[in-house]
Design a protein around this motif. Structure first.
Motif: not given
Ligand code: GDP
Ligand code: ZN
Length: 311
Positions: A119-123, A183-184, A154-160
């Motif tokens: 998981v690459l967070n904070k994109v 994230l959790l 900005d909620h990117t990738g959360i549903e994925a």
């Protein structure tokens, strides 16, 4: 009734079944084949007693386990049972990606034959980077690891991410500050986990222990919180096994001249040749060497009695 063990301690087992959580005791000394005690992640048979209390009367066989390997005189310890996958979290920036830790976490997943993805967070912070993009993880995709870009901001990738977790037990691991709690909380605001930029030790409510626990997202979906996993030492693993934990090394491992090659400076080493030819990344090779050293230090400690390994 079948329930999932969320947390253990002091002879009490917190379990979840049918959307409900409750505490159980354990009947007698129930252990799995091989003598391992009931632990976080186990599926257990629970019986309700006349006084309304519950106890565990059986445990199902495990299909996998995240293991803290023996150092010194300690035995191997199952940190969490029935783990399906490891999600190794790094942040694109603040802090910069810790690729040595990423390699360590992926290796831990490989030792225990668990699935793994990144998981690459904070994109959202990615453009802060100038010059060479340290957060370019395409090399990991080439090795066969999925890389999931996310941003809590900005909620990117959360549903994925939610899809990726559904129906599984996932170890969420990564350095402090990469955004695991955030994230959790994004996945389930009801969790209300503490988010901070300082140490994680300062406590999450009542449970300030260093033991593992499962965080339920629903009855079939769990996050395993396993403190200290980023410091796991592959003690007791032979160099041959360690090489296998680096996926892209595998095609070469059979070609080393010596069967017990540690890929350090041995003549006829196929790994060294592959690094030289650019088929294996220098960086990944250096991570391998760092883990090899940690493994050897752990073994050395075991031989000398491990007096420094307490706590
Ligand atoms: P943990 O230590 O891995 O649990 O990380 P935290 O969830 O406590 O987050 C550490 C810091 O990073 C906090 O200040 C968060 O608000 C921040 N943070 C987490 N995720 C993101 C993100 O996607 N984008 C940005 N810009 N900040 C984030
Ligand atoms: Zn070799």
């Amino acid at each position: 009734m079948i329930a999932r063990v969320l947390q253990t301690g002091g002879g009490t087992y917190r379990v979840r079944a049918g959307g409900r959580e409750f505490d159980c005791s354990l009947r007698g000394r129930i252990k799995l084949d091989g003598g391992s005690p009931v632990t976080v992640g186990d599926r257990v048979e629970v019986e309700e007693l006349d006084d309304g209390s519950c106890r565990i009367v059986g445990v199902e066989p495990r299909h996998s386990a995240l293991i803290r390997r023996a150092v010194a005189r300690r035995a191997d310890q199952v940190m969490a049972a029935n783990v399906d996958q490891v999600a190794a979290v790094v942040s694109a920036a603040r802090p910069d990606p810790d690729l040595l830790m990423l390699d360590r976490l992926l290796a831990v997943a490989e030792f225990d034959e668990l699935g793994a993805f990144v998981v690459l967070n904070k994109v959202d912070l990615q453009e802060d980077q100038n010059g060479s993009d340290r957060s370019d993880l395409t090399a990991y995709e080439d090795m066969g690891y999925d890389v999931l870009p996310t941003s809590v901001a900005d909620h990117t990738g959360i549903e994925a991410l939610r899809d990726r977790l559904a129906g599984r037990i996932t170890v969420l691991a990564g350095a402090s500050g990469v955004g695991k709690s955030s994230l959790l909380n994004a996945l389930d605001p009801g969790l209300d986990l503490r988010v901070g930029d300082v140490g994680e030790r300062s406590g999450r409510g009542r449970h300030t222990t260093t033991s593992a626990r499962l965080i339920p997202l629903d009855d079939d979906t769990y996050i395993a919180d396993t403190p200290g996993i980023q410091n796991f030492v592959p003690a007791g693993l032979e160099a041959a096994t360690l090489g296998h934990a680096f996926r892209e090394f595998r095609p070469w491992l059979e070609s080393c001249k010596f069967a017990d090659c540690k890929h350090r400076e041995e003549p006829g080493c196929a790994i060294l040749a592959a690094v030289e030819d650019g088929d294996i990344l220098q960086r990944r090779y250096e991570s391998y060497l760092a883990l090899l050293e940690a493994a050897e230090a752990g073994e050395e400690e075991a031989r000398t009695g491990g007096s420094r390994s307490r706590g």
